[in-house]
Write an enzyme that holds these catalytic residues in place. Sequence first.
Site, PDB file in Angstrom:
ATOM      1  N   TRP A 149      39.943  20.997   3.932  1.00 23.85           N
ATOM      2  CA  TRP A 149      38.811  20.094   4.135  1.00 23.85           C
ATOM      3  C   TRP A 149      39.133  19.010   5.153  1.00 23.85           C
ATOM      4  O   TRP A 149      38.225  18.389   5.708  1.00 23.85           O
ATOM      5  CB  TRP A 149      38.375  19.466   2.815  1.00 23.85           C
ATOM      6  N   ASP A 150      40.430  18.799   5.419  1.00 32.99           N
ATOM      7  CA  ASP A 150      40.850  17.832   6.434  1.00 32.99           C
ATOM      8  C   ASP A 150      40.145  18.099   7.758  1.00 32.99           C
ATOM      9  O   ASP A 150      39.800  17.166   8.494  1.00 32.99           O
ATOM     10  CB  ASP A 150      42.365  17.936   6.686  1.00 32.99           C
TER      11      ASP A 150
ATOM     12  N   GLU B  74      43.349  15.302  -5.026  1.00 36.36           N
ATOM     13  CA  GLU B  74      44.016  16.606  -5.065  1.00 36.36           C
ATOM     14  C   GLU B  74      45.035  16.759  -6.196  1.00 36.36           C
ATOM     15  O   GLU B  74      45.812  17.713  -6.195  1.00 36.36           O
ATOM     16  CB  GLU B  74      44.672  16.931  -3.720  1.00 36.36           C
TER      17      GLU B  74
END
Length: 546
Positions: free
Chosen positions: A342-343, A482
Site C-alpha cells: 500500500w506504500d 501493521e
Amino acid sequence: MREIYYSYTTDELWLIKETHWDVFLQNIREAQFSLGNGYLGTRGIYEEIPYDAMPGTYITGLYDKMGSQVDELVNLPNPINFKFTIEGEKLDLVAMDVLEHKRVLNMKKAFLVRHTLYKDTKKRRYDYQSLRFISFHNKNIGVMQIALTSLDKDCIVDINTGIDTSVSNQGILSEGRKRHFRIRELGQAHNAGYLIIETLERKHTIVYWSGFYYEVNGKKIFAEHNIFRLKLKKGQTVIFTKIFCIKHFPYKENHLSYKKQTFKIFYKAFCSDFSTLLKNHLKMWEKLWRKADILIEGTANLQQNLRFNIYHMLTCLHYNDGFSSIAARSLTGEGYRGHIFWDAEIFLFPFYLFNFPQVAKNMLLYRYKRLDKARELAKREGFKGAKFAWESADTGEEETPEWSKDFDGTVIKIYTHKQEHHITADVAYAVYKYYLATGDEEFMRKFGLEIIFETARFWASRVECNKRKDIYEIKNVIGPDEFHKNVKNNAYTNMMAKWNLVVAARLFEKFKKEKPSVYKRLKEKVNLKEKEVKEWQRIAPKIKFN
C-alpha cells in the site's frame, strides 16, 4: 595523488558521504548508495566484492518463485565486478590495509565516486579511484571507470572482471540461498563478453553484453579477455572503462535475435566516449531535478535528507504500461522480496502524481492489469468485487509469506494478507486522486471506474450489519500500524471503506448523467445494477467511526 573525480564531489548539499570503511555498515551502505534508472537497479557494492558483500542487480518487475515461499525480485548476475591482485594480494577493503577511504553518492548527478588508498604487506601503496552510473539516457546501459596507480614501485597487476553469475537471492528462514536463473549461453565476441540467462519459473530471457578498455599514457586499448595481466610503472595511472548492457525479453527458444538486438544497444554505447555517455546521463538527471527538487530552510543535513529521499524515488521512476509498479524497497535490495504494498499508492503516489503523472498512471495500470486476480482473491475469501493482495508481485496473486522473522529474530506467523484489507480502498483512493489532479477522462473510462466500482463492491460485502445499533462494522482487521490483529472498527480502515463507497456512488451518478454511453458500457461490463449502488449509499453513512 590528484583526485580525478574531485569536481564531482564538491557540492555538499547534494552529497551523501562515507568517510571511512566500516565492515558492519557495509550492507546498509550498499542500499543507501544504490544506483538506478527505473528499469535497472544496482546496489552500491564495492567493485572488488569484499567478504560479506551483497551484490544486487535487479530489473523492475522480474520475479520468480522457484525455491522460495513466494515470488521474489530476481537477483541477476552482477556486472559490477572488477578485481585487482598484485603478487597474490588482492586490492580489497577487507584483505589489505586501508590508509584512506571515502565514497560519495552525488544525488544531483546520480553517480557513485570512490577514492581508496591501499597499503600491502610490503608497505607499497596503491591509489584506487572509481566512478560509476546507471544511465538514465539509455536504460539498458551501465558504465564504470576505475583509475589505478602504483605509488611506490613498478608492479604487475592481475585483472579479473566480467559478469559474476555466482550471485543468489538471500536465504530467508528455512529457504536457504537460491538462484532464480539458469545460464543458457555465454561467450566472447567483438572484444566483449555476453551472457544469456533465463529465470527458472517465469522463463524471462535476460541478455548481457559487457566490454572494457583501458588507457595508459593516453593510448586506448580494448581488452580481448576478462582476465589478463598488466605491467604498471611507478607513478603510472591506468584507467579502466567498463560498459555493460542488460535487457530482458519474453521467453523464446531461439534467442539469437535477442542477442543481436542487445548487442546493437551495447555496441553503440561501447563505441562512445566515456565523457559522452556521462554527459547524456547528466542531462537527463538535470531535467528530473528541475521538476522534483524541493528547497527548504534549516540546517544542511535537512536539505540533504530530503534530497536523499527524492533521489531514491527518482531512481525507480518508470512507465512500462503497467508491467510493474514501485516496490517498498524500490531496486535497492531484496527487502520485502521486492513486493508492492500500500506504500505505493499512499506514500509514493503523490510525489509521482504531481511531478511525473505518467509514472503515477503506470502505477494504476499495474493495479488494473491485476484486477481479475483481485476479483479471484475476493471470491476465494467469500467476498464480492475485488480485493487487492497485501503483497503483490507480477501476477497480482497474494505473495505474503506465511512466516517471517520479527525484529528480535523470533519466527512469527503473518496475518497481514488475511486482515489488512485497507489496501483495497488505498488503490481506489489513488485512482480518484489521479482523476482529480489530471482530469484524465479516458483513463477513468477504460480503467479507473472499474477499479473504484469493484473495490466498493468488496466493502459492501465486507461490512457486517449490527441491527441492534443500526450500524455497519468491520471486524477482524489489521490497521495501518501493521501489527495489531483482530481489530474491530479500525478508524483508518472504516473511514477508507466509507470513502470508497461514497465516491463510487458519486462517480456512478456523474457518469450516468454526463457520459451515458460510458455508463452503459461499464454497467454491462461489470454487471452493475442501480440497486447495488443504492445499497452503497445506504451502507456508507452507517459505517461505525469513532
